[in-house]
Motif scaffolding. Structure first.
Motif, short mmCIF file in Angstrom:
data_model
loop_
_atom_site.label_atom_id
_atom_site.label_comp_id
_atom_site.label_asym_id
_atom_site.label_seq_id
_atom_site.Cartn_x
_atom_site.Cartn_y
_atom_site.Cartn_z
N LEU A 20 77.80 29.91 -78.66
CA LEU A 20 77.34 30.55 -79.89
C LEU A 20 77.12 32.05 -79.69
CD1 LEU A 20 74.88 27.80 -81.15
CD2 LEU A 20 77.13 28.39 -82.11
N ILE A 21 76.56 32.43 -78.57
CA ILE A 21 76.35 33.85 -78.28
C ILE A 21 77.69 34.58 -78.19
CG2 ILE A 21 75.56 35.49 -76.51
CD1 ILE A 21 73.26 34.27 -78.14
N ARG A 22 78.63 34.02 -77.43
CA ARG A 22 79.95 34.66 -77.28
C ARG A 22 80.69 34.74 -78.61
NH1 ARG A 22 80.12 31.59 -72.31
NH2 ARG A 22 81.24 29.95 -73.40
N HIS A 40 73.16 40.04 -75.75
CA HIS A 40 74.35 39.43 -75.15
C HIS A 40 74.89 40.34 -74.05
CE1 HIS A 40 78.81 38.06 -75.79
NE2 HIS A 40 78.38 37.84 -74.56
N ILE A 41 74.87 39.86 -72.82
CA ILE A 41 75.53 40.56 -71.71
C ILE A 41 76.40 39.56 -70.96
CG2 ILE A 41 73.67 42.26 -71.46
CD1 ILE A 41 73.00 40.80 -68.77
N GLU A 42 77.34 40.08 -70.20
CA GLU A 42 78.18 39.26 -69.32
C GLU A 42 77.94 39.75 -67.90
OE1 GLU A 42 79.89 36.64 -70.31
OE2 GLU A 42 79.52 36.97 -72.44
N ASN A 43 77.63 38.82 -67.01
CA ASN A 43 77.26 39.15 -65.63
C ASN A 43 78.28 38.51 -64.69
OD1 ASN A 43 76.06 39.48 -63.15
ND2 ASN A 43 74.18 38.40 -63.67
N SER A 44 79.03 39.36 -63.99
CA SER A 44 80.03 38.84 -63.05
C SER A 44 79.47 38.70 -61.63
CB SER A 44 81.27 39.74 -63.03
OG SER A 44 80.95 41.00 -62.49
N GLY A 45 78.17 38.86 -61.51
CA GLY A 45 77.53 38.74 -60.20
C GLY A 45 76.59 37.56 -60.17
N MET A 46 75.42 37.80 -59.57
CA MET A 46 74.41 36.75 -59.49
C MET A 46 73.14 37.26 -60.14
SD MET A 46 73.38 36.88 -55.45
CE MET A 46 71.77 36.17 -55.60
N ALA A 47 72.03 36.62 -59.86
CA ALA A 47 70.75 36.98 -60.46
C ALA A 47 70.47 38.47 -60.29
CB ALA A 47 69.63 36.16 -59.84
N GLY A 48 70.00 39.08 -61.37
CA GLY A 48 69.67 40.50 -61.32
C GLY A 48 70.89 41.41 -61.30
N GLY A 49 72.06 40.85 -61.52
CA GLY A 49 73.28 41.66 -61.53
C GLY A 49 73.75 42.06 -60.14
N LEU A 50 73.22 41.43 -59.11
CA LEU A 50 73.65 41.75 -57.75
C LEU A 50 75.06 41.19 -57.49
CD1 LEU A 50 70.35 40.84 -55.89
CD2 LEU A 50 71.18 43.13 -56.42
N GLY A 105 84.95 33.97 -65.16
CA GLY A 105 84.74 35.02 -64.16
C GLY A 105 83.44 35.78 -64.36
N GLN A 106 82.58 35.27 -65.24
CA GLN A 106 81.28 35.90 -65.50
C GLN A 106 80.40 34.91 -66.23
OE1 GLN A 106 82.55 39.31 -67.65
NE2 GLN A 106 83.09 38.18 -69.48
N VAL A 107 79.10 35.20 -66.22
CA VAL A 107 78.13 34.32 -66.86
C VAL A 107 77.57 35.03 -68.08
CG1 VAL A 107 75.88 33.19 -66.56
CG2 VAL A 107 77.52 33.19 -64.70
N THR A 108 77.47 34.30 -69.18
CA THR A 108 76.88 34.84 -70.40
C THR A 108 75.36 34.72 -70.31
OG1 THR A 108 78.81 34.19 -71.70
CG2 THR A 108 76.76 34.59 -72.91
N ASP A 109 74.68 35.86 -70.40
CA ASP A 109 73.22 35.90 -70.39
C ASP A 109 72.75 36.48 -71.71
OD1 ASP A 109 72.88 34.90 -67.78
OD2 ASP A 109 73.12 36.89 -66.91
N PHE A 110 71.56 36.09 -72.16
CA PHE A 110 71.10 36.58 -73.46
C PHE A 110 69.59 36.52 -73.67
CE2 PHE A 110 72.43 32.20 -73.64
CZ PHE A 110 71.39 31.55 -74.28
#
Length: 145
Positions: A20-22, A40-50, A105-110
């Motif tokens: 729904l977010i995407r 809505h952000i997309e994170n291709s890393g891990m927690a905290g954007g690392l 290739g990335q995780v949807t965070d919101f």
């Protein structure tokens, strides 16, 4: 059975919310739902954007984590409703984020929270971790008697 019910519910809720977010919210768009600020952000890393760009690696690690938990459950060393709930939330969260990492290739965070922007899978992992700590303390106290 409790373990599998939690795993399935976490995956379904996580993937539906991310879909729904995407589908309806642009990247970096912020809005409020029921008084909760969401971005809505997309994170291709891990927690905290690392470790940006390593999503596929973390997806594979999630698969190994799930296999490890399933193997560990089969040994029967730890059983009961509390550990089933803990493992259910941990595995459901790992699969939810693993799906995103391996497919997109990335995780949807919101969900905006102090310390970052998360998703339902992240919260499930936190709940699972907390339940695992509680299980360990309860088990330690029982063995100490």
């Amino acid at each position: 059975m409790l373990f599998y019910v939690i795993v399935i519910l976490v995956i379904l809720m996580d993937q539906l919310s991310k879909y729904l977010i995407r589908a309806f919210i642009d990247i970096n768009e912020t809005f409020t739902l029921w008084g909760i600020p969401l971005t809505h952000i997309e994170n291709s890393g891990m927690a905290g954007g690392l470790f940006q760009g390593y999503a596929p690696l973390f997806g594979v690690l999630a698969v190994f984590f799930v296999i490890g938990v399933l193997y560990f459950r089969r040994t029967g060393e730890m059983n009961g409703a509390l550990i089933d709930c803990s493992f259910g939330f941990l595995v459901g969260g790992a699969i939810g984020n693993g799906i995103d990492r391996l497919l997109f290739g990335q995780v949807t965070d919101f969900i905006i929270r102090s310390g970052g922007i998360l998703n339902l899978a992240d919260h499930a992992i936190e709940i699972g971790g907390l339940l695992l700590i509680i299980f360990g303390v309860v088990r330690w106290l029982k063995n100490k008697r």
